[in-house]
Motif scaffolding. Structure first.
Motif, mmCIF file in Angstrom:
data_model
loop_
_atom_site.group_PDB
_atom_site.id
_atom_site.type_symbol
_atom_site.label_atom_id
_atom_site.label_comp_id
_atom_site.label_asym_id
_atom_site.label_seq_id
_atom_site.Cartn_x
_atom_site.Cartn_y
_atom_site.Cartn_z
ATOM 1 N N VAL A 1 0.718 -1.268 -0.050
ATOM 2 C CA VAL A 1 0.009 -0.307 0.067
ATOM 3 C C VAL A 1 0.842 1.323 0.103
ATOM 4 O O VAL A 1 1.921 1.214 0.322
ATOM 5 C CB VAL A 1 -0.866 0.038 1.075
ATOM 6 N N ASP A 2 0.410 2.258 -0.494
ATOM 7 C CA ASP A 2 1.146 3.642 -0.450
ATOM 8 C C ASP A 2 0.832 4.245 0.907
ATOM 9 O O ASP A 2 1.713 5.003 1.542
ATOM 10 C CB ASP A 2 0.544 4.640 -1.518
ATOM 11 N N THR A 3 -0.301 4.364 1.699
ATOM 12 C CA THR A 3 -0.667 4.629 2.826
ATOM 13 C C THR A 3 -1.535 3.971 3.661
ATOM 14 O O THR A 3 -2.535 3.458 3.369
ATOM 15 C CB THR A 3 -1.429 6.155 2.546
ATOM 16 N N ILE A 4 -1.354 3.950 5.142
ATOM 17 C CA ILE A 4 -2.188 3.275 5.974
ATOM 18 C C ILE A 4 -2.866 4.375 6.478
ATOM 19 O O ILE A 4 -2.367 5.442 6.944
ATOM 20 C CB ILE A 4 -1.314 2.507 7.227
ATOM 21 N N VAL A 5 -4.400 4.527 6.637
ATOM 22 C CA VAL A 5 -5.480 5.512 7.175
ATOM 23 C C VAL A 5 -5.830 4.777 8.212
ATOM 24 O O VAL A 5 -6.323 3.974 8.242
ATOM 25 C CB VAL A 5 -6.271 6.154 6.157
#
Length: 140
Positions: A103-107
């Motif tokens: 993934v690019d980002t964990i939110v």
């Protein structure tokens, strides 16, 4: 620019995701949203010994069904979404999912207001400290 986003959710606690979900959807628009829920460890092998051998398999299946219902109720049909159920230490499994899914980002969301004595919840803080992926924390 489309992104691949990971959104950890606790199905038993809407504050874990209700503020983070809109941001995750915004960031994943045109990309992929991975939603993960973690079934925690028993804590010790002594506790785990009280459960049948098939308990975890059954729990993974039932939580998987619950997560699918959550996705159907909360994620717009046009969004590419992949639900995942994992088992282990919560923060470790979130970090692993971020790596394995590239993934690019964990939110992540922050804990409920009654826990304001913490800057972040313990799992969010550990993910922020140890993940090699970008982590976007949404305050509730």
């Amino acid at each position: 620019m489309s992104q691949t986003i990971l959104l950890p959710v606790d199905l038993s606690s809407s504050p874990s995701w209700e503020h983070a979900l809109p941001k995750a959807l915004e960031m994943a628009k045109g990309g992929t949203l991975h939603v993960v829920t973690v079934i925690p460890n028993f804590g010790s092998s002594m506790v785990g010994g009280y459960f049948s051998d098939s308990f975890m398999e059954q729990a993974l299946h039932e939580i998987g069904e619950d997560l699918t219902k959550w996705v159907n109720a909360n994620i717009p049909s046009e969004q590419d979404v992949n639900p995942h159920v994992v088992h282990g230490r919560i923060y470790e499994e979130i970090i692993k999912a971020g790596e394995n899914l590239d993934v690019d980002t964990i939110v992540m969301g922050t804990p409920p207001h009654h826990m304001t004595e913490y800057l972040l919840g313990p799992n969010a803080a550990r993910v922020v400290r140890h993940s090699k992926k970008s982590v976007y924390v949404v305050r509730g």
